[in-house]
Write a protein that holds these residues in place. Structure first.
Motif, short mmCIF file in Angstrom:
data_model
loop_
_atom_site.label_atom_id
_atom_site.label_comp_id
_atom_site.label_asym_id
_atom_site.label_seq_id
_atom_site.Cartn_x
_atom_site.Cartn_y
_atom_site.Cartn_z
N ASP A 131 66.74 33.83 27.69
CA ASP A 131 67.69 33.91 28.80
C ASP A 131 68.31 35.31 28.85
O ASP A 131 68.03 36.17 28.00
N ASP A 132 69.16 35.54 29.85
CA ASP A 132 69.74 36.86 30.05
C ASP A 132 70.52 37.33 28.84
O ASP A 132 70.45 38.50 28.44
N ASP A 133 71.28 36.43 28.23
CA ASP A 133 72.10 36.81 27.08
C ASP A 133 71.22 37.27 25.90
O ASP A 133 71.57 38.22 25.20
N ALA A 134 70.11 36.60 25.70
CA ALA A 134 69.19 36.97 24.62
C ALA A 134 68.59 38.36 24.88
O ALA A 134 68.43 39.17 23.96
N PRO A 153 79.01 44.03 34.46
CA PRO A 153 78.38 42.90 35.15
C PRO A 153 77.57 43.30 36.38
O PRO A 153 76.49 42.75 36.62
N GLU A 154 78.07 44.27 37.17
CA GLU A 154 77.34 44.68 38.38
C GLU A 154 76.07 45.43 38.02
O GLU A 154 75.00 45.21 38.61
N LEU A 155 76.18 46.34 37.07
CA LEU A 155 74.99 47.08 36.63
C LEU A 155 73.99 46.14 35.98
O LEU A 155 72.78 46.28 36.17
N ARG A 156 74.50 45.17 35.23
CA ARG A 156 73.63 44.21 34.54
C ARG A 156 72.74 43.48 35.54
O ARG A 156 71.55 43.27 35.28
N GLU A 157 73.29 43.13 36.69
CA GLU A 157 72.52 42.43 37.72
C GLU A 157 71.38 43.29 38.25
O GLU A 157 70.30 42.79 38.58
N LEU A 158 71.61 44.60 38.30
CA LEU A 158 70.57 45.52 38.78
C LEU A 158 69.54 45.83 37.69
O LEU A 158 68.35 45.97 37.97
N LEU A 160 68.84 44.10 34.63
CA LEU A 160 68.10 43.06 33.90
C LEU A 160 66.70 42.76 34.45
O LEU A 160 65.78 42.54 33.65
N PRO A 161 66.48 42.74 35.78
CA PRO A 161 65.14 42.44 36.25
C PRO A 161 64.07 43.41 35.72
O PRO A 161 63.00 42.98 35.29
N TYR A 162 64.38 44.70 35.73
CA TYR A 162 63.34 45.62 35.25
C TYR A 162 63.29 45.68 33.72
O TYR A 162 62.23 45.94 33.14
N VAL A 163 64.40 45.38 33.07
CA VAL A 163 64.36 45.28 31.61
C VAL A 163 63.45 44.13 31.19
O VAL A 163 62.59 44.26 30.32
N ARG A 164 63.64 42.96 31.84
CA ARG A 164 62.81 41.80 31.53
C ARG A 164 61.34 42.09 31.83
O ARG A 164 60.44 41.73 31.06
#
Length: 245
Positions: A131-134, A153-158, A160-164
């Motif tokens: 999940d996102d937290d992991a 939180p705002e940067l995280r939303e941008l 996380l998709p490319y990090v994953r």
């Protein structure tokens, strides 16, 4: 949108150094290198799609496809000798790009593999499926500037998709049999890197029939942030280019 970012164009440069970022990274990671390196070297940093100024471009989760696209974009810039430097995920991508360039008769003069296990020894981590937290926890554990962005939180939303996507890319990567490299390879790691041991890094010697060297510097997975000068000095020494005046 082009694949490369060049902070300082150097038409007189005798050599081009292409730098491939880590998972979750972008071309800006290598921006300071242009100031530090000898003016005889022109630094180009790879910008993967789906982030920074390529946010609108579709993500690619296939390492071999990324390597093909990068190698294709690199070909017109092969009017001068090319060296490749990749950190972590970028090291494996740089290796695949090197193989393609060699097949096409424009082999790089050197491959630098930083902070990475060799392509045939990838382990069985599946961080991308958590999940996102992991995912955030893994990024924070590894460190680096990108990890700090995940606290917002705002940067995280941008981000996380490319990090994953990047974690999936490297976790799904499978080394394919083929011609061995004939170019010099240098592996560089931090002595406290939880991701790769000195013994594992030595396995990069198996991918080439050319000379191999292993350098261990103080630091963790992102040792090259604090040891930037040392890393660049070793690159220049291997390429037989004097240090910047």
């Amino acid at each position: 949108m082009t694949w490369f970012r060049c902070a300082e164009s150097r038409p007189w440069a005798s050599l081009r150094l292409f730098c491939l970022p880590h998972a979750g990274g972008s071309a800006v990671f290598y921006r300071p290198w242009a100031k530090e390196i000898n003016p005889a070297v022109e630094v180009h940093a790879v910008q993967y799609p789906g982030r920074a100024d390529r946010m609108a471009d579709a993500l690619i989760a296939d390492a071999h496809q990324v390597a093909r696209l990068v190698a294709g974009a690199m070909a017109p810039l092969a009017d001068r000798p090319i060296a490749l430097f990749g950190h972590s995920m970028g090291a494996v991508l740089a290796y695949e790009v090197a193989r393609l360039l060699q097949e096409r008769g424009i082999a790089p003069v050197h491959l630098f593999a930083s902070g990475a296990r060799p392509p045939h020894d990838r382990g069985d981590d599946r961080v991308s499926e958590g999940d996102d937290d992991a995912l955030v926890e893994e990024m924070l554990k590894l460190g680096g500037t990108d990890a700090e962005a995940l606290r917002d939180p705002e940067l995280r939303e941008l981000v996380l998709p490319y990090v994953r996507n990047d974690f999936a890319l490297i976790e799904n990567y499978a080394h394919r049999a083929g011609a061995r490299l004939a170019v010099p390879v240098t592996a560089i790691i931090g002595d406290a890197d939880p991701h790769v041991t000195e013994e594992q890094a030595a396995g990069w010697s198996d991918v080439t029939d050319g000379p191999f060297a292993l350098t261990v510097l103080p630091g963790d997975h992102f040792y090259l942030m604090e040891r930037q000068r040392d890393v660049i000095a070793r690159i220049l020494r291997a390429l037989e280019v004097p240090a910047a005046p």
